[in-house]
Design a protein around this motif. Sequence first.
Motif, PDB file in Angstrom:
ATOM      1  N   UNK A  68      17.155  45.815 107.495  1.00  0.00           N
ATOM      2  CA  UNK A  68      17.094  47.105 108.191  1.00  0.00           C
ATOM      3  C   UNK A  68      18.490  47.692 108.256  1.00  0.00           C
ATOM      4  N   UNK A  69      18.615  48.918 107.829  1.00  0.00           N
ATOM      5  CA  UNK A  69      19.906  49.623 107.848  1.00  0.00           C
ATOM      6  C   UNK A  69      21.012  48.816 107.185  1.00  0.00           C
ATOM      7  N   UNK A  70      20.675  48.137 106.089  1.00  0.00           N
ATOM      8  CA  UNK A  70      21.683  47.391 105.333  1.00  0.00           C
ATOM      9  C   UNK A  70      22.073  46.058 105.946  1.00  0.00           C
ATOM     10  N   UNK A  71      21.314  45.599 106.942  1.00  0.00           N
ATOM     11  CA  UNK A  71      21.617  44.332 107.613  1.00  0.00           C
ATOM     12  C   UNK A  71      20.422  43.391 107.483  1.00  0.00           C
ATOM     13  N   UNK A  72      20.687  42.169 107.103  1.00  0.00           N
ATOM     14  CA  UNK A  72      19.658  41.131 107.052  1.00  0.00           C
ATOM     15  C   UNK A  72      19.326  40.781 108.504  1.00  0.00           C
ATOM     16  N   UNK A  73      18.111  41.131 108.932  1.00  0.00           N
ATOM     17  CA  UNK A  73      17.746  41.083 110.349  1.00  0.00           C
ATOM     18  C   UNK A  73      17.883  39.685 110.939  1.00  0.00           C
ATOM     19  N   UNK A  74      17.421  38.672 110.250  1.00  0.00           N
ATOM     20  CA  UNK A  74      17.426  37.311 110.810  1.00  0.00           C
ATOM     21  C   UNK A  74      18.835  36.779 111.041  1.00  0.00           C
ATOM     22  N   UNK A  75      19.781  37.136 110.157  1.00  0.00           N
ATOM     23  CA  UNK A  75      21.127  36.569 110.268  1.00  0.00           C
ATOM     24  C   UNK A  75      22.180  37.552 110.757  1.00  0.00           C
ATOM     25  N   UNK A  76      21.937  38.848 110.565  1.00  0.00           N
ATOM     26  CA  UNK A  76      22.952  39.840 110.923  1.00  0.00           C
ATOM     27  C   UNK A  76      23.976  40.053 109.830  1.00  0.00           C
ATOM     28  N   UNK A 130       4.428  38.120 113.277  1.00  0.00           N
ATOM     29  CA  UNK A 130       4.958  37.585 112.037  1.00  0.00           C
ATOM     30  C   UNK A 130       6.229  38.348 111.702  1.00  0.00           C
ATOM     31  N   UNK A 131       7.278  37.611 111.406  1.00  0.00           N
ATOM     32  CA  UNK A 131       8.562  38.219 111.094  1.00  0.00           C
ATOM     33  C   UNK A 131       8.938  37.811 109.675  1.00  0.00           C
ATOM     34  N   UNK A 132       9.237  38.799 108.868  1.00  0.00           N
ATOM     35  CA  UNK A 132       9.666  38.537 107.500  1.00  0.00           C
ATOM     36  C   UNK A 132      11.095  38.007 107.555  1.00  0.00           C
ATOM     37  N   UNK A 133      11.333  36.761 107.146  1.00  0.00           N
ATOM     38  CA  UNK A 133      12.677  36.187 107.242  1.00  0.00           C
ATOM     39  C   UNK A 133      13.696  36.879 106.338  1.00  0.00           C
ATOM     40  N   UNK A 134      13.221  37.661 105.364  1.00  0.00           N
ATOM     41  CA  UNK A 134      14.130  38.343 104.443  1.00  0.00           C
ATOM     42  C   UNK A 134      14.223  39.844 104.708  1.00  0.00           C
TER      43      UNK A 134
END
Length: 142
Positions: A49-57, A42-46
């Motif tokens: 990590x380190x100031x970056x939105x993981x799903x979109x970059x 399960x991946x949290x779409x929101x």
Amino acid sequence: MGNNVKHIKKGLAMLVLLGLVVGCIYLITTRGKETEYMKVPEVDPDRIEDGIHVRTGLIEADGLAEVVTHCTSCHSAQLVTQNRMDKEGWIATIRWMQETQNLWDLGANEAIIVDYLVTNYPPVKKGRRQALQDVEWYVLEE
């Protein structure tokens, strides 16, 4: 030569049939059993990590949610990050998308989106290419 082709076709047909039989046996024996490789994490779409939105970059900042909602529903976030512009450039791009790409009226969200883009993805003067950084050079041995 005709016999060789017949034998090859027959051998391939048998391999396909064998694959189907093995696949069916596997499905029957694993029915209802969840194996480790079947589990989808399960991946949290929101997730940030380190100031970056993981799903979109995209960079985490005020306006991120609006950009994700209105921009990435039609195209990749990479299209945003590679097209750095000033305020006029972002507004002109939005107008072009509205006139030619069926982008809806953003209403009050437009100012939030443009502010986010100008703040986080302004034009950068790079020249032809950025200088290499943090490179460990080594001597080629002959």
